[in-house]
Design a protein around this motif. Sequence first.
Motif, PDB file in Angstrom:
ATOM      1  N   ARG A   1      29.965  -1.363   8.051  1.00 19.75           N
ATOM      2  CA  ARG A   1      28.533  -1.030   7.995  1.00 19.75           C
ATOM      3  C   ARG A   1      27.963  -0.819   9.396  1.00 19.75           C
ATOM      4  O   ARG A   1      26.854  -1.222   9.711  1.00 19.75           O
TER       5      ARG A   1
ATOM      6  N   THR B   1      16.830   5.318   7.602  1.00 17.59           N
ATOM      7  CA  THR B   1      17.886   4.575   8.270  1.00 17.59           C
ATOM      8  C   THR B   1      17.464   4.166   9.677  1.00 17.59           C
ATOM      9  O   THR B   1      17.736   3.043  10.124  1.00 17.59           O
TER      10      THR B   1
ATOM     11  N   TYR C   1      26.715   2.013  12.180  1.00 13.53           N
ATOM     12  CA  TYR C   1      26.019   3.292  12.056  1.00 13.53           C
ATOM     13  C   TYR C   1      26.644   4.331  12.994  1.00 13.53           C
ATOM     14  O   TYR C   1      27.018   4.016  14.125  1.00 13.53           O
TER      15      TYR C   1
ATOM     16  N   LEU D   1      24.454   5.439   6.543  1.00 13.12           N
ATOM     17  CA  LEU D   1      24.895   4.944   7.844  1.00 13.12           C
ATOM     18  C   LEU D   1      24.794   6.009   8.930  1.00 13.12           C
ATOM     19  O   LEU D   1      25.285   5.821  10.044  1.00 13.12           O
TER      20      LEU D   1
END
Length: 319
Positions: free
Chosen positions: A226, A304, A228, A254
């Motif tokens: 997880r 995000t 980015y 992500l």
Amino acid sequence: MSRSRRAPGERSWPPADAVAPLAAPVTDNHTHLPVPGLPPSGPGADAPLTAAELVERAAERGITRIITSACEAPAWEGSIDLARALPGVRVALAIHPNEAVLHAGVREVGPDGLEPRAEEHHAEPLDEAMSRIEALIRRAAGAVVAVGETGMDLFRTGERGAAVQREAFRAHIALAKDLGLPLQIHDRDAHEACIEVLLADGAPERTVLHCFSGGAPLARACAENRWYASIAGPITYPSNGALRDAVAIVPDELLLVETDAPYLPPKSWRGRPNASYLMGDTVRFLAEQRGLDERAMCERLEATTTEVYGDWPGAPAPR
């Protein structure tokens, strides 16, 4: 689509209206705004635009928030001042891995074949520079939204420098976790090394691979952990099919987008200075690659960005 194109040999700034405005606001989560009082460098230095001009142009194109990375000591305080003065601007602070090597007094030629050049600010020992940057971040809470860019750059250093970079990277990881801030990672020819350090030390909850340049193994590591992946202009270059294949592995939630300006402009503007106002080309390319319409891509990226860095008011589009 861009409204004009690069002429052969052209090196000037693209026009302010070079790229059509985006359908919804998006944040450039990694750029390098020029700092007043420091000599301009990089593409466009011969005819510089001010940070205020770049922010205004970006807002007109739908790039309403900008995170500027100050990763050399002379730029730290001036970049914080920009965040306090310019609408929509926030800062990431760190010691760039190549800067860390110079602060540690290491002088060796890396694979790039260039002799590193120390400047006056490199006389500050690395541990003292790390202590000072922590104090600055704590004093500038709200203006500073990330620790970065840190990481490893094995293109620019040899074995001794790599050891310094690794320890500096670990110190930045610890600092980001202590402060509860996201971490922006510079990774050049060091994909395996960066993954190794992150897994060994425990990555911050919000870890961003800035200007993602890895292949499928790094993309899978992002998906599994997880982390980015922040996508910049090179994804639009025709020769970067392997990069596009890797980015396709990373889930939509992500993905972030950036310029790394004044470097790495999208395809249409290669060879010219990059800036946040050109980022629409990268966003639209990502949307096409993902099978999303432009507005949906913008909204996904902005959600995000807020998840990673928090929320703050964006710059209003000038009338």
